[in-house]
Enzyme design. Sequence first.
Site, PDB file in Angstrom:
ATOM      1  N   HIS A 306       0.858  -1.196   0.000  1.00  0.00           N
ATOM      2  CA  HIS A 306       0.000   0.000   0.000  1.00  0.00           C
ATOM      3  C   HIS A 306       0.887   1.236   0.000  1.00  0.00           C
ATOM      4  CE1 HIS A 306      -3.207   2.814   1.092  1.00  0.00           C
ATOM      5  NE2 HIS A 306      -4.031   1.846   0.717  1.00  0.00           N
ATOM      6  N   ASP A 363      -7.961  -5.340  -0.209  1.00  0.00           N
ATOM      7  CA  ASP A 363      -8.392  -6.224  -1.302  1.00  0.00           C
ATOM      8  C   ASP A 363      -8.007  -7.683  -1.093  1.00  0.00           C
ATOM      9  OD1 ASP A 363      -7.557  -3.403  -3.146  1.00  0.00           O
ATOM     10  OD2 ASP A 363      -9.578  -4.256  -3.080  1.00  0.00           O
TER      11      ASP A 363
END
Length: 431
Positions: A306, A363
């Site tokens: 991320h 996700d």
Amino acid sequence: MDKVAKLEIDGKVHELPIVVGSEGERGIDISALRQATGCITLDDGYGNTGSCQSNITFIDGEKGILRYRGIPIEVLAEKSFFIETAYLLIYGYLPTHKELRRFSELLTQNEMLHEDLKFHFEGFPAHAHPMAILSSMINATSCFVPGVLDAYDPTVFESQAARLLAKVRTIAAFAYRKSRGLPIMYPKPVYKYTANFLHMMFSEPYQDYDLNPEVVKALDLIFVLHADHEQNCSTATVRMIASSQANIFACAAGGVCALWGPLHGGANQAVIEMLEQIHRDGDDGSKFIAAAKDKKSGKRLMGFGHRVYKNYDPRAKIIKAQCDKVLGLLKISDPLLDIAKRLEAAALHDSYFVERKLYPNVDFYSGIIMRAIGIPLEMFTVMFAIGRMPGWIANYKEVMDATNGRISRPRQIYTGPTEQPYVSIDKRGKK
Ligand code: SDX
């Protein structure tokens, strides 16, 4: 702490103000930089650049903190639900009973699509990706919204926002039904937001879908967890489009397109495709992890890493716990969940991932729950878009309500050819 930053260029020292946020984040204000120094800054991917000051969502990537309007995501996941969270994000406070009832009624009044929009679905091939349909139909819907092209008016914002939030779910469900050659199922006013979506997706003309409250709650939680995430790629896109004073539907359609990419919202679909491939290959995960570490393979451990979180994504923690709960309730044993857990355990002990602070993101596990609910793979990113809609609407409103709003227009450093002559075609060589 310094209140100004000092920058020395060509022997001259320039003082740049430091802006301090409510959580102590510091930003060097460079709005006068080019005028003072002739220089601009360069920051590929904007990893070090703040595009705005915002009151909506706070993330501390080092500590794995996420708060919507100051309320921790863990608390909202436990105590709130999607439409209440949407209200919180859009208006900045938790609604009273009366406000929530009114907002919910507004969504119900706006859940239908104009009948003429049904014909637009006929034009898409059955294999059309629902994200293409979603972005197209959001803009098509705006053609039926009176006054949508008028200048932003805070007094009509709520009705336009309600139309968008209410209809995005209907468009998504209609797109799914058309892709399967099924009759479209109209929304039922008796159902609340998420239940109505599942009804429109899975009911049949002869039999209503059996709305398991735990399934509705699990999908509603997925929407809550996806509702906003400060200046991610798609939200920053929405703000960019809003800065030109385009209408709210155009901004949302642009957000859908940005979200679609596999490095962003498309990752939830890519994670399941990755897990299915590992399962088909009979790989215990070690081969795939080796490939993900090898730049030449072109593979990445999807759902990992991320730009902001250099710690575990708090949303991933919540969803992972939900996976066990939902699959247990539905008595489903999904081999992909076991593979995901094995990959996570291996990666979190692998120096490649540890050194780069790569952890599971939102996700990584979300697709496992959506599979268990029966959401088809190609609809996963559409679920992300439905969930993110309140965040896009809140950021649109923040841009439009700004009194000193200016169009966003980044600069560049040009690296192309310097001035060249125009060569007439008969002198351009024989090729
Ligand atoms: C979302 O921004 C948001 O808030 C997004 C989001 C939201 O709610 O809106 O949180 C939703 O988009 C989550 C991210 C979903 N995407 C994925 O899961 C795709 C896989 N992850 C990556 O591609 C990547 O981690 C990103 C895109 C998420 C972040 O990319 P960055 O910040 O540009 O990081 P990078 O590509 O510069 O990577 C840094 C290093 C590189 O290695 P080195 O060059 O240092 O040797 O880490 C490596 C990368 O190769 N790396 C990975 C990796 N992610 C980064 N290596 C293997 N697998 C990965 N997943």
